[in-house]
Each structure stands twice: as C-alpha cells, then as structure tokens.
Design a protein around this motif. Structure first.
Motif: not given
Lengths: 293, 449
Positions: B111, B113, B117, B132, B135-140
């Motif tokens: 991940d 993400q 950030e 996008d 990505t899945k469930d806020g993970k990248r």
C-alpha cells in the motif's frame, strides 16, 4: 561334494539401479506426491495451502467444463490413435515388404524431429481460412473456404490430423522394428504355399506383431491423452471449448486462474484414468506374451 | 575433540556468524549502501524507454541501480506469480487491470498511500480517473504510467477506391438496429470477387474478396477491441461499480443487441463468420488486403503506421452510438511487492516512474501515451513529428463522458473465458445471444458468492 549356491546379485542390482531411482524420486516421486497433496488443498500459489478434504474432487465431478474436456479429449484420442496407427501400420508393412531404404526411414522421422510448436505454427499458416495455402487450393477447385481451426466441427479433426502427420513416421518405425523380429522363413513358407501379401499380413504380420503393437498403442494412447502444445499454439481450446482438452483445462486452471489445488485434482484424476486404460489394454492384448515363443 | 573436528567446528561457527551478518544486513538497511532493484515489464517496445528512465534515476540516486527484465505477455503473469510464490518477486513490476486484483487480495502489493501522502504526489496530473483504478478501501496499489484508447483503423487506398470519403469517417453513427452510417461504410468497403460492393443488389456474399469489417472474437470479457465500445455507446455498463464491483450485468439486452448486430454483419457477408474466420491477427489480415476496417488500440499505432506495415492505414474516431461516442480506456501502473527488502528505494523508483521526468522521456519516444497529461502531449508531438496522425486517440481520451474504464474485479481471468465463450457460442449460433449471455452472467456472478 561341493554345492555352489547361485550367486545372489540382488544387492549389486540395487546399486546399479540407485542413480535412476534417485532421479525418479527427485523428479517424479516427490513432485507427484506433492501434486496429490495439493489436490486436497486450496493452494493458489500465493496462499499457504490448507487442507480442504475431497472438496476439489467433488467440485470436479460436478464441473461441466471438466466433463466437456474429457469428452473432447476422448474424441481427439479416437481420431488421432485411429488414423495414426492405421497409417503407421500401412507404412511399416510397405517398408518391411517392399523397401528397406535407410533414406526413406530417415525421411519418415523428419516431421517427428520438428518441435511441436513449430509444427503448430506451420499448419496454422497453411490452414488459415483467409491466407492459408490449403484454402487457396480448395478455392482453385471451387470449394468454399473451410475454417479448419475456427469451425467447431473441423477444429478437432484438424488438430488430430496435424499430430497424426507429426507422429506417424515415428510410430511406423517402432512397428517396423517389431516386424523385423518376425522370422523371414515364415513369409517364404507362406509364399511357397501361394499366400498373397494381404493373407500374409493378416496371417503372419499382425498376430506376431501383437506384443509390439500393444506396447505402441499403450504408449501412443498415453501420449495422445497428453495433447497440449498443438492446441496451445493453434486453437487455444476454442472455438467455444471445442478443443479444450483435459491438459489444456488443467493448464488453464493452474496457470491462468491459479487454482493449483483444483488443477492438481484434475491431474490426479487423469492419472487414474490413464492407469486404468493401460491396464485394460495390456490385458486385452496379452501384451506380455508373444506368439513367437 | 581431535584437530580435524575442531577445525570443522570453527568453520561451522564462522558460517553461522556470516549467516547472521547476512540476515542483519537484509533487515536493517544501511542508508547509502548500494541497492539493486528488480523491475519487470512485458512490452519489449517500451523497454528502451524505461531503460532511459532507469539511467536518469541512477544518476539522481547513485546508490540505486535498476535492473529491468522483460518477459512476453503470455509468460509474464505466470512468471510473476511463481516468483511471488517462491518468495523472490521483483521489487517493482508493471500491472494491468484484469491481473492485479488477485495480487491485492493475496496481500502481495504494498500500500503506497502513506508514501503518496508523505511526499505529496500530485494525483491530478494524471489523465482523469487513472489514479483511482489502482485504489481499494483507501489503499493505493500503484501509480499510473500510461493509458490507451480505441479507434477505427482503415485501409486508406481501398476506401478511396470504393469512393468512401475519409472526412466522412470522422462522423460515423451507429445503432444496433440498422448499423447507421458505420454499417453503410462497411457495406461499401466490402467487395466481392466481381468487384461489386456490399450495397449492390447483385453482391455475392458467398464470394467476398475484401471484407468491410474484421471483428475480434477472442476479446475476453471486455470487448475492448470491438463489441465493448459499441455496447457502451448503446448504454451498456459492465457491472455495478468499477473498480471492485461484485455484480456483473452481461445479461443486459443492450449488450445482446450489440452482439446480434455483429452477427448480422457476418450474415450479410460484410465480415467473416466466426467459423470461417482466420486464426491470424487482424493486423496481418488488414496488411494482406483481406479486410478494410477494424478497431485498433493506441498500442497498435506503431504496427499500423510504422515501417513494418505493408499498406497505408489511417485512424478514424469510433462511431457515435445512441448514447454518444464511447471508447474503452485502460491504464497500467507500477506496483511495489509487499515482500521487498528495499521499500524506500522501491518507492523512490515508482515515484520517479510516475513523475513527469520519466514520463516525458517515454512520451518523447512516441511508443505509448503516458499517464501524465503533459507527457501525453509530448507523445502526440513525437508522433506528429514522424508524420503520424494519431490525434483521435488523445481527443477521445479528453472528450467529457467519452470514455469508460474496462472492469477491474476479482476473478478477472475466469470471467474473461466465460464471457468470451458465451459470445462465441452466440455468434456461432449455438444459442441466441440473450440466452447465452444470461447463462454466462449467472456463472460470472456465482464466482463472487
């Protein structure tokens, strides 16, 4: 009185067998055992395999695609073994009775020496519907184009035909070698008694060739069940799984969908079927006994 | 203990110490120690461009070298999966929509993400929506590297000889009932052996010399090279949500109508029937003059317009359907293996791959369209510089509402086979399209239970 016991060679025999046994254990035994283990797990290459019991087998028996692939394979085996054995028997007899030219024998082996993938590509181009040479010939004599690989009814006979073309020479050589063991005087005697070639073939060649024929049948049957490369190159199992043979099914499950456990179950099942088929064949053809003795 | 065994023991303990040292070396990375990253991709056309990126990257980070390995598409995923299974995967690899979900669900992709950030990567620099997809469930699970869209490709001289105006091809319309002006163009481009075109009442559909249209039937569950685009322009959507939907809609009558239209082309003799189709690729058939028009992805630009092409080809936008003009858009990304020993270095490389610095290099070579918009412009300029008109791909990608993403879900490979078989069965006439697609849709949705 001195009695000499016959020397016991068994220990020495095992010593000589050792190198082969090690190879067998490492490259066959161990992978096979692992395969059987995977067949009762949910292994997908990326997880740690956990035991699921007979689940894969139960799923397999209910899987339409699996049974279709068995059916398709059987159809292929019938087409391939049938044509290949008949042709090879004919060629071997011709070689045996007419000419023993080494050149000819070598030529027969040529297609067998070409790698299967090359053969697949070669025939794919030759038989192509739009650009293929064969369809140009058909067109020249006024016949419509035939989708050799794309027409459901033609796809399997085409694949079987290609493999027959590739393997007939090899099979013919094996049968020819078997025919060489038949004593020449039998033919001489028969021809003095006025028997024709056909009569001699039926009365001498066929019965005395039986053990060799049985062996060749068993070996080529097993080989035929394992048809994969020609299909992987040409039809890829299509059209609509008309050529999705069991090996291709296993390949798809293992290396396309990564269902290693499920694929292993199918492979174990296939091994069982092959074992049974071989046993039946050996039995029926009394392969271990020769009429020559 | 005699002398020899003592020596042996000493050697053994040495080995143990050395082993420990190796372990500690692996776990606590000393900053600045030389690191080699393994990077995998499948497209041999792109290897040189990424090698250029890797050289630039090493210039900026002298302690990191990138070793690029390329394997052909068919072996790529098998190799990758086996390498991951054996715990020896590349640190960074190129991902594609239908294959990467299985690596996400088995926890093999890092991940990124938190890195994104921390380093404030600007995600808006990429072509809309591409970031996008991964990505899945806020993970990248990756940064976008390139994209592709679809267009029509046609044999320019053949169409000219058949009296089809090239300018008119830019405004083709399509509908599933009569095929619109797209079908008219296809009919006109079809020629039988006597030289009559498909609109001629005397046209002999049993003796076609040049087919107006070449369909692609081995097109998986997405129909990216044909039916998917037209079905989408007819209002079809693949599934409930993309990416990561769990309910497919292949039973939508709008898809069945589209398939029926393709079938009608073959029945009229404008396109080869599936059971009489060639096993060779459509571009070889176009090059052999056996077909006039087909769908082409932007990754095929160099095949059609490059030096290898035997005939002259040009691209035209896809026809406009009842719901407008819709092209499939697909993107690739670079992902980091969760098991890598060099997380920070890998991230640096992925960040560089996703940056304008690298994508400008790739774009400048005019092989693919990079994900960063400005780099895409560079690719377009590179093509134009070589005298290749490929603007249609970029225009379609930029048209508002003109693109749709091909589905990204679990079980991608199985769905691909199921749907492809169902469509082929319908085309071959084993069952009608609606029944065949309904059955496949049930099988597909059963995979998610």
């Amino acid at each position: 009185m001195i009695t000499t016991k016959p020397r016991d060679d068994r220990r020495a025999a095992w010593l000589f067998l050792l190198p082969v046994l090690v190879g067998f254990a490492v490259f066959y035994g161990y992978p096979a055992a692992r395969g059987v283990w995977y067949s009762v797990t949910d292994y997908n290459m990326l997880n740690t395999a956990t035991y699921v019991g007979a689940e894969n087998y139960a799923k397999l028996l209910a899987d339409e695609a699996f049974w279709n692939s068995m059916k398709v394979t059987a159809w292929y085996v019938v087409l391939n073994i049938g044509s290949q054995t008949l042709l090879a028997l004919g060629i071997a007899t011709l070689m045996h009775r007419l000419t023993r030219s080494v050149m000819l024998r070598a030529t027969l082996l040529l297609p067998w020496l070409v790698p299967n993938v090359t053969i697949g590509l070669l025939w794919m181009w030759l038989l192509d519907t739009n650009l293929g040479f064969v369809n140009q010939l058909l067109h020249a004599v006024g016949l419509g184009p035939v989708g050799f690989f794309t027409d459901e009814t033609w796809a399997m006979p085409t694949v079987a035909g290609i493999n027959t073309w590739a393997y007939t020479g090899y099979t013919a050589l094996l049968l020819y070698a078997g025919m060489l063991q038949i004593p020449q005087y039998l033919y001489e005697g028969a021809s003095i008694d006025g028997a024709g070639e056909w009569r001699m073939f039926r009365g001498i060649t066929l019965p005395l060739l039986r053990p060799v024929l049985a062996l060749v049948l068993v070996v080529s049957l097993i080989g035929s069940f394992q048809i994969f490369d020609t299909i992987a190159v040409t039809t890829k199992g299509g059209p609509v799984s008309a050529t999705q043979v069991i090996y291709y099914f296993i390949y798809l499950q293992a290396f396309k969908y990564f269902h290693l456990g499920y694929a292993a179950a199918a492979a174990v099942f296939l091994a069982l079927i092959l074992g049974v088929l071989t046993a039946i064949q050996m039995r029926l053809l009394r392969a271990s006994r020769s009429d020559l003795a | 203990m005699n002398r020899r065994s003592r020596a042996g023991a000493a050697l053994l303990s040495l080995a143990v110490v050395a082993g420990l040292a190796a372990c500690s070396g692996a776990t606590e990375e000393q900053a600045g120690a030389p690191v080699t990253l393994n990077y995998w991709l499948w497209d041999d056309n792109q290897k040189a461009s990424y090698q250029q990126c890797a050289d630039e990257f090493t210039k900026a980070n002298p302690n990191i070298t990138v070793k690029i390995s390329q394997a052909a598409w068919n072996e790529y995923w098998q190799n990758l999966t086996t390498q991951i299974a054996s715990g020896d995967a590349p640190d960074v690899w190129t991902n594609q929509g239908s294959y990467y979900p299985q690596f996400v669900s088995s926890g093999q992709i890092l991940d990124i993400q938190p890195f994104v950030e921390a380093d404030k990567v600007d995600l808006s620099q990429y072509q809309g929506g591409l970031a996008d997809l991964f990505t899945k469930d806020g993970k990248r699970f990756g940064l976008p590297k390139d994209w592709d869209t679809m267009a029509l490709v046609y044999n320019t001289e053949h169409l000219k000889a058949q009296g089809i105006d090239a300018a008119g091809l830019a405004n083709l319309t399509w509908n599933p009932t009569d095929g619109g002006s797209f079908e008219q163009a296809i009919a006109k481009a079809t020629v039988d052996e006597k030289g009559r075109n498909g609109l001629d009442p005397a046209f002999d559909k049993t003796k076609v010399k040049v087919f107006g249209f070449l369909p692609e039937w081995a097109d998986g569950s997405q129909g990216q090279n044909g039916w998917g685009n037209l079905a989408a322009s007819n209002g079809f959507t693949y599934l409930d949500k993309n990416p990561w939907g769990t309910q497919y809609k292949y039973d939508d009558p709008k898809l069945a109508q589209t398939i029926d239209w393709f079938k009608s082309l073959s029945a009229k003799g404008y396109a080869p029937a599936l059971d009489k189709a060639s096993t060779l690729s459509r571009d070889s058939l176009l090059n052999a003059g056996k077909g006039a028009i087909t769908f082409a992805g932007s990754w095929m630009i160099n095949s059609y317009l490059g030096d290898g092409a035997k005939l002259k080809f040009a691209f035209a936008p896809l026809p406009t359907g009842p719901q407008g003009r819709k092209t499939a858009i697909n993107g690739l990304s670079d992902a980091i293996w969760a098991g890598t020993k060099h997380k920070d270095e890998s991230w640096k490389w992925v960040k560089f791959l996703g940056s304008a610095d690298c994508q400008n290099i790739v774009g400048g070579n005019g092989v693919v369209f990079p994900a960063i918009k400005s780099a895409s412009e560079k690719a377009l300029a590179a093509h134009t510089g070589k005298g290749r008109d490929v603007k249609v791909f970029v225009d379609e990608a930029a048209a508002p509402g003109g693109t749709f993403f091909v589905p990204i879900t679990e079980h991608g490979n199985e769905i691909s086979q199921l749907v492809q078989d169902a469509i082929q069965a319908a085309i071959l006439g084993q069952t009608d399209s609606a029944t065949s697609l309904k059955k496949a849709n049930d099988q597909v949705n059963a995979l998610f239970k």
